[in-house]
Design an enzyme around this catalytic site. Structure first.
Site, mmCIF file in Angstrom:
data_model
loop_
_atom_site.group_PDB
_atom_site.id
_atom_site.type_symbol
_atom_site.label_atom_id
_atom_site.label_comp_id
_atom_site.label_asym_id
_atom_site.label_seq_id
_atom_site.Cartn_x
_atom_site.Cartn_y
_atom_site.Cartn_z
ATOM 1 C CG ASP A 57 -3.226 -13.506 8.585
ATOM 2 O OD1 ASP A 57 -3.647 -14.625 8.262
ATOM 3 O OD2 ASP A 57 -3.343 -13.036 9.737
ATOM 4 C CE LYS A 104 -3.999 0.485 0.933
ATOM 5 N NZ LYS A 104 -5.044 0.967 -0.002
ATOM 6 C CG ASP A 139 -6.878 -17.239 5.893
ATOM 7 O OD1 ASP A 139 -5.871 -17.960 5.740
ATOM 8 O OD2 ASP A 139 -7.437 -17.088 6.990
#
Ligand code: NAD
Length: 371
Positions: free
Chosen positions: A251, A194, A255
Site C-alpha cells: 500500500d 521485514k 503510492d
C-alpha cells in the site's frame, strides 16, 4: 487469429469519457491487427447501475465479468449517490468485482515518461525513463488478520490490535505472480518484507525463496527489507523492475512509487486472480487509479492516459500481446513528447488539450507505429 473477450465497465463521471478513448483504440486494433481480435461487451457499474437497477452491480454484469478474458473498469461514484445505503454505494460494485473474482494481486506500475520528468518531485536523472512495477498482495496480511479490535483495559486505557497473518499458500500464489510478471519484463524480481522483526517476514522470505527455486527459471530474485526498499525507491528507483510485497508494505510503497511520476490521470493499475485450472488464464480487472472526478466530469477535460495505459496492461498481462502493449506505451510517450497536455499535467509552453484531442493524438500515433 485469436479472439479475446473484454468487458467494459465505464461507470460514472469521467469513467465514461476516458473509456470512449479506449474504445477507439480497440476499433483500430480490430481493424489492423493480424494476430488478434477483440469482442467487447459493456455493462453498468456504480451510480448508473444504481439508477437503472437499484444495485451498483447486477448479477448479470458480475457473470459477464467472470466470463470475460479481462475487465476494463472506468470509475464510480459522485455526489448524486452520496446518500444511498452504505451496502449499495457505487464503490460496492467495484468491491464485489474484486471479491467475487478473488483478485489477490494488485499491480501498480510507476512509469516516468521523459517528457514529464520535470514534473516529478525527484531529480530528472533519477526518474527519467523509470518503468517499475509494485506487486501488492491484496487480500491478506494486516488489513484482514484477526483479531482486529480496540478493547478497554481494566485501568481504563484502550488497547488496539491489528494482526498480520500470512499462510504458505497466500505467499506462494503472489510469489508466482511476481515471477510470471518479472519473466514478461526484464527478469528481475525483488521481494520486500521485514524478516528482521516480523514472523510473517520470516515465512514470506522462506516461501518466496522456495517458490522461486521451483518455478523461477530465468528470473533473478533479490530479497530486500521493506524499509530499505522505501529508501532505495527514493534514492535510485531505476535499480528495480518488479517488487513483490505484502498488503501493508505494498500500500505504502506503491503510492510512493506512483507519485514519483506525476498526476493521478497518468496512473494505471491491474488486479489479478488465480489461474484457471484448465486454461491457465488469470481473472483480471484493469482500472485507472483515479476516481470519477465529479469536478471535471462532462466537460471533456479528463486525462484518458491512465485508462489507455490500463488497457495496455491488459494487452500485456492478460492477452500476451506485448508488442501491441509496447506500441501503446510508445504512443503515449510520443504524444507527451509532442507537447500534448490535459489540464492535470499542463506545463508552461505546452499544448493544452481535452480528453478527445489527447485520445485522437494517441490513436494517430498508434496507427503510425503500426504502419
Ligand atoms: P478523484 O480521483 O475522482 O479526483 C481527485 C482530483 O484529481 C480531482 O480534482 C480530479 O479532477 C482530478 N483527476 C482525477 N482523475 C483525473 C483525470 N483522469 N484527469 C484529470 N484530472 C483528474 O478522487 P475524489 O475526488 O476523491 O473522488 C471522486 C469520486 O470518485 C468519489 O465519489 C469517490 O468515492 C470516487 N472514487 C472512485 C474510485 C474508483 O472508482 N476506483 C477511486 C477513487 C475515488
Amino acid at each position: 487469429m485469436t479472439t479475446h473477450s473484454l468487458l467494459l465497465l465505464p461507470g460514472d463521471g469521467i469513467g465514461v469519457e476516458v473509456m470512449a478513448e479506449v474504445e477507439r483504440i480497440l476499433s483500430l486494433l480490430n481493424k489492423k491487427s493480424t494476430s488478434a481480435k477483440f469482442t467487447t461487451t459493456s455493462d453498468l457499474v456504480g451510480g448508473v447501475s444504481i439508477d437503472a437497477h437499484g444495485t451498483p452491480l447486477t448479477d448479470a454484469a458480475m457473470a459477464k465479468a467472470q466470463a470475460a478474458g479481462a475487465v476494463l473498469f472506468g470509475a464510480v461514484g459522485g455526489p448524486k449517490w452520496d446518500k444511498v445505503a452504505y451496502h449499495l454505494r457505487p464503490e460496492a460494485g467495484l468491491l464485489r468485482l474484486r471479491k467475487d473474482m478473488d483478485l489477490f494481486a494488485n499491480l501498480r506500475p510507476a512509469i516516468c515518461y521523459p517528457a514529464l520528468a520535470e514534473a516529478s518531485s525527484l531529480k530528472r536523472e533519477v526518474v527519467e525513463g523509470l518503468d517499475i512495477l509494485i506487486l501488492r498482495e491484496l487480500t491478506g496480511g494486516t488489513y484482514f488478520g484477526e483479531p482486529k479490535e480496540i478493547v478497554t483495559l481494566e485501568d481504563g486505557q484502550k488497547r488496539a490490535v491489528d494482526t498480520t497473518v500470512y499462510t504458505t499458500r497466500e505467499i506462494e500464489r503472489i510469489a508466482r505472480v511476481g515471477i510470471d510478471l518479472a519473466r514478461k519484463r526484464t527478469g528481475k524480481l525483488h521481494s520486500a518484507e521485514k524478516r528482521n522483526v516480523m514472523k510473517t517476514g520470516v515465512l514470506w522470505h522462506e516461501v518466496v525463496t522456495a517458490t522461486h527455486k521451483a518455478h523461477g527459471t530465468g528470473v533473478a530474485l533479490h530479497h530486500i527489507l521493506a524499509d530499505n526498499c522505501a529508501m532505495q525507491l527514493v534514492r535510485n528507483p531505476k535499480q528495480f523492475d518488479v517488487i513483490v510485497t505484502d498488503n501493508l508494505f505494498g500500500d505504502i510503497l506503491s503510492d510512493a512509487a506512483a507519485m514519483m511520476t506525476g498526476s493521478l490521470g497518468m496512473l494505471p493499475s491491474a488486479s489479478l486472480g488465480a489461474p484457471d485450472s484448465k486454461t491457465g488464464a488469470r481473472k483480471a480487472l484493469y482500472e485507472p487509479v483515479h476516481g470519477s472526478a465529479p469536478d471535471i466530469a462532462g466537460q471533456g477535460k479528463a486525462n484518458p492516459i491512465a485508462t489507455i495505459a490500463s488497457f495496455g496492461m491488459a494487452l500485456r498481462y492478460s492477452f500476451d500481446m506485448a508488442k501491441e502493449a509496447d506500441l501503446i506505451d510508445k504512443a503515449i510517450a510520443g504524444v507527451l513528447a509532442q507537447g500534448y497536455r490535459t489540464g492535470d499535467i499542463m506545463q508552461p509552453n505546452m499544448r493544452s488539450c481535452g480528453t478527445t484531442e489527447m485520445g485522437s493524438a494517441i490513436l494517430k500515433e498508434v496507427e503510425r507505429l503500426m504502419a
